[in-house]
Design a protein around this motif. Structure first.
Motif, PDB file in Angstrom:
ATOM      1  N   ALA A   1       0.830  -1.206   0.000  1.00 32.79           N
ATOM      2  CA  ALA A   1       0.000   0.000   0.000  1.00 32.79           C
ATOM      3  C   ALA A   1       0.867   1.260   0.000  1.00 32.79           C
ATOM      4  N   LEU A   2       1.969   1.199   0.721  1.00 26.96           N
ATOM      5  CA  LEU A   2       2.889   2.336   0.780  1.00 26.96           C
ATOM      6  C   LEU A   2       3.488   2.610  -0.592  1.00 26.96           C
ATOM      7  N   TYR A   3       3.945   1.559  -1.264  1.00 24.87           N
ATOM      8  CA  TYR A   3       4.471   1.712  -2.628  1.00 24.87           C
ATOM      9  C   TYR A   3       3.446   2.381  -3.528  1.00 24.87           C
ATOM     10  N   TYR A   4       2.239   1.846  -3.529  1.00 17.29           N
ATOM     11  CA  TYR A   4       1.220   2.287  -4.478  1.00 17.29           C
ATOM     12  C   TYR A   4       0.785   3.720  -4.183  1.00 17.29           C
ATOM     13  N   THR A   5       0.695   4.069  -2.912  1.00 19.97           N
ATOM     14  CA  THR A   5       0.282   5.416  -2.528  1.00 19.97           C
ATOM     15  C   THR A   5       1.287   6.459  -3.000  1.00 19.97           C
ATOM     16  N   LEU A   6       2.563   6.134  -2.882  1.00 22.97           N
ATOM     17  CA  LEU A   6       3.604   7.074  -3.278  1.00 22.97           C
ATOM     18  C   LEU A   6       3.777   7.160  -4.792  1.00 22.97           C
ATOM     19  N   VAL A   7       3.601   6.050  -5.471  1.00 24.48           N
ATOM     20  CA  VAL A   7       3.916   6.011  -6.899  1.00 24.48           C
ATOM     21  C   VAL A   7       2.747   6.462  -7.771  1.00 24.48           C
ATOM     22  N   THR A   8       1.503   6.196  -7.358  1.00 26.44           N
ATOM     23  CA  THR A   8       0.357   6.539  -8.212  1.00 26.44           C
ATOM     24  C   THR A   8      -0.689   7.373  -7.464  1.00 26.44           C
ATOM     25  N   PRO A   9      -0.326   8.530  -6.928  1.00 25.16           N
ATOM     26  CA  PRO A   9      -1.313   9.353  -6.204  1.00 25.16           C
ATOM     27  C   PRO A   9      -2.441   9.859  -7.101  1.00 25.16           C
ATOM     28  N   GLU A  10      -2.167   9.991  -8.397  1.00 17.36           N
ATOM     29  CA  GLU A  10      -3.200  10.510  -9.308  1.00 17.36           C
ATOM     30  C   GLU A  10      -4.413   9.583  -9.403  1.00 17.36           C
ATOM     31  N   ARG A  11      -4.220   8.302  -9.092  1.00 14.11           N
ATOM     32  CA  ARG A  11      -5.335   7.349  -9.169  1.00 14.11           C
ATOM     33  C   ARG A  11      -6.418   7.695  -8.153  1.00 14.11           C
ATOM     34  N   VAL A  12      -6.007   8.146  -6.975  1.00 17.92           N
ATOM     35  CA  VAL A  12      -6.972   8.546  -5.951  1.00 17.92           C
ATOM     36  C   VAL A  12      -7.783   9.736  -6.436  1.00 17.92           C
ATOM     37  N   SER A  13      -7.103  10.705  -7.018  1.00 12.33           N
ATOM     38  CA  SER A  13      -7.803  11.889  -7.528  1.00 12.33           C
ATOM     39  C   SER A  13      -8.787  11.508  -8.622  1.00 12.33           C
ATOM     40  N   ARG A  14      -8.376  10.603  -9.494  1.00 10.75           N
ATOM     41  CA  ARG A  14      -9.227  10.221 -10.623  1.00 10.75           C
ATOM     42  C   ARG A  14     -10.450   9.435 -10.163  1.00 10.75           C
ATOM     43  N   LEU A  15     -10.236   8.419  -9.324  1.00  5.46           N
ATOM     44  CA  LEU A  15     -11.350   7.570  -8.916  1.00  5.46           C
ATOM     45  C   LEU A  15     -12.304   8.281  -7.965  1.00  5.46           C
ATOM     46  N   SER A  16     -11.802   9.255  -7.235  1.00 11.32           N
ATOM     47  CA  SER A  16     -12.687  10.033  -6.355  1.00 11.32           C
ATOM     48  C   SER A  16     -13.365  11.169  -7.107  1.00 11.32           C
ATOM     49  N   ARG A  17     -13.063  11.267  -8.424  1.00 11.86           N
ATOM     50  CA  ARG A  17     -13.620  12.333  -9.277  1.00 11.86           C
ATOM     51  C   ARG A  17     -13.352  13.709  -8.708  1.00 11.86           C
ATOM     52  N   GLY A  18     -12.145  13.857  -8.208  1.00  9.23           N
ATOM     53  CA  GLY A  18     -11.721  15.149  -7.676  1.00  9.23           C
ATOM     54  C   GLY A  18     -12.110  15.390  -6.238  1.00  9.23           C
ATOM     55  N   GLY A  19     -12.813  14.454  -5.631  1.00  8.10           N
ATOM     56  CA  GLY A  19     -13.219  14.633  -4.245  1.00  8.10           C
ATOM     57  C   GLY A  19     -12.069  14.518  -3.272  1.00  8.10           C
ATOM     58  N   ALA A  20     -11.014  13.807  -3.675  1.00  6.32           N
ATOM     59  CA  ALA A  20      -9.813  13.666  -2.845  1.00  6.32           C
ATOM     60  C   ALA A  20      -8.600  14.004  -3.690  1.00  6.32           C
ATOM     61  N   ASP A  21      -7.612  14.560  -3.033  1.00  7.39           N
ATOM     62  CA  ASP A  21      -6.361  14.910  -3.710  1.00  7.39           C
ATOM     63  C   ASP A  21      -5.317  13.865  -3.352  1.00  7.39           C
ATOM     64  N   GLY A  22      -4.992  13.013  -4.318  1.00  2.00           N
ATOM     65  CA  GLY A  22      -4.011  11.969  -4.058  1.00  2.00           C
ATOM     66  C   GLY A  22      -2.642  12.496  -3.729  1.00  2.00           C
ATOM     67  N   ALA A  23      -2.354  13.731  -4.112  1.00  2.00           N
ATOM     68  CA  ALA A  23      -1.049  14.329  -3.837  1.00  2.00           C
ATOM     69  C   ALA A  23      -0.973  14.967  -2.452  1.00  2.00           C
ATOM     70  N   ASP A  24      -2.078  14.947  -1.713  1.00  2.00           N
ATOM     71  CA  ASP A  24      -2.087  15.488  -0.351  1.00  2.00           C
ATOM     72  C   ASP A  24      -1.430  14.453   0.567  1.00  2.00           C
ATOM     73  N   MET A  25      -0.144  14.608   0.785  1.00  2.00           N
ATOM     74  CA  MET A  25       0.610  13.600   1.518  1.00  2.00           C
ATOM     75  C   MET A  25       0.181  13.487   2.982  1.00  2.00           C
ATOM     76  N   ALA A  26      -0.193  14.601   3.604  1.00  2.00           N
ATOM     77  CA  ALA A  26      -0.622  14.538   5.004  1.00  2.00           C
ATOM     78  C   ALA A  26      -1.869  13.667   5.133  1.00  2.00           C
ATOM     79  N   ASN A  27      -2.823  13.856   4.223  1.00  2.00           N
ATOM     80  CA  ASN A  27      -4.034  13.043   4.253  1.00  2.00           C
ATOM     81  C   ASN A  27      -3.724  11.598   3.890  1.00  2.00           C
ATOM     82  N   ALA A  28      -2.815  11.402   2.924  1.00  2.00           N
ATOM     83  CA  ALA A  28      -2.439  10.043   2.534  1.00  2.00           C
ATOM     84  C   ALA A  28      -1.857   9.280   3.718  1.00  2.00           C
TER      85      ALA A  28
END
Length: 254
Positions: A177-204
């Motif tokens: 999970a740590l690998y995937y969170t760091l390497v593909t943060p844009e996936r969170v932004s895309r699947l949440s339709r902008g509701g979450a910012d995958g690049a927000d490291m504090a929230n991650a």
């Protein structure tokens, strides 16, 4: 005394070349893996020659080891410091969260201080783990096993009812999970339709800590199996209107 070859003299006169080789190798390894990258590829990308690589690092494996050392030395030291603090927390729930955070937080450090190494080094680690090269596997074990055992032991102290093998598995999932969170943060932004910012490291970090703590606290598979048997659908018997659960007579109708 034997005189050094001209290429070794040139390499010694250019200290920036060593850093350039490290950066070039890290980039190439993170994209292509260890096996597919040659010393010549690294030298060319760094603006040197193959002799420069062997002068500074002896072998390709020595170069990979130095990449791990420069990132993981500071990261492991920071993890150890945070783990000492976490183990002092009295409340078990808070202590478990602090232990997991002590593992996760240093991996998100920026590459500027070398600790963690950011997304590129994390991608390299994921590629090395997947590739299964013997040299890389030995370096990974040498770099991380002691720290990993320390965290597994600390988690087991907080959750003594969970078998150590279960904690090892769940720690393994945390690493993925740590690998995937760091390497593909844009996936969170895309699947949440902008509701979450995958690049927000504090929230991650907080999301990862909460999910991991819940994972560690989950009952083992034996407990789940027992519940699964209890939850099997009730089917009517073919005789006398009796109800059968999982193939055995239900006690209420025995």
């Amino acid at each position: 005394m034997a005189r050094k070859p001209a290429r070794e003299k040139a390499a010694a006169r250019n200290p920036n070349l060593r850093e350039a080789i490290l950066c070039a190798a890290e980039e190439l390894f993170s994209i292509n893996g260890f096996n597919a990258v040659s010393v010549r590829d690294i030298a060319q990308a760094a603006g040197g020659n193959p002799g420069s690589v062997t002068y500074h690092f002896k072998t390709k494996g020595g170069l990979l080891l130095e990449i791990y050392r420069r990132h993981c030395g500071p990261m492991n030291r920071r993890r150890a410091e945070l783990l000492v603090e976490a183990r002092r927390v009295r409340d078990v729930q808070d202590r478990l969260e602090a232990i997991v955070r002590a593992y996760v937080l240093p991996a998100f450090s920026s590459g500027s201080d070398l600790a963690g190494g950011g997304a590129r080094f994390t991608r390299l680690r994921a590629v090395m783990s997947a590739e299964g090269n013997e040299v890389a596997n030995r370096i990974i074990a040498q770099t991380f096993d002691d720290t990993s055992h320390a965290f597994i032991d600390a988690i087991r102290e907080s959750l003594p009812h969970i078998p150590r093998t279960e904690i090892v598995w769940r720690s393994h999932f945390l690493l993925g999970a740590l690998y995937y969170t760091l390497v593909t943060p844009e996936r969170v932004s895309r699947l949440s339709r902008g509701g979450a910012d995958g690049a927000d490291m504090a929230n991650a970090i907080e999301q990862l800590v909460r999910a991991t703590v819940a994972s560690f606290q989950a009952p083992g598979p034996d407990a789940n199996s027992s519940r699964a048997i209890d939850a099997r659908p009730v089917e009517p018997s073919l005789s006398a209107g009796r109800v059968v659960r999982g193939g055995a007579k239900d006690r209420g109708h025995a």
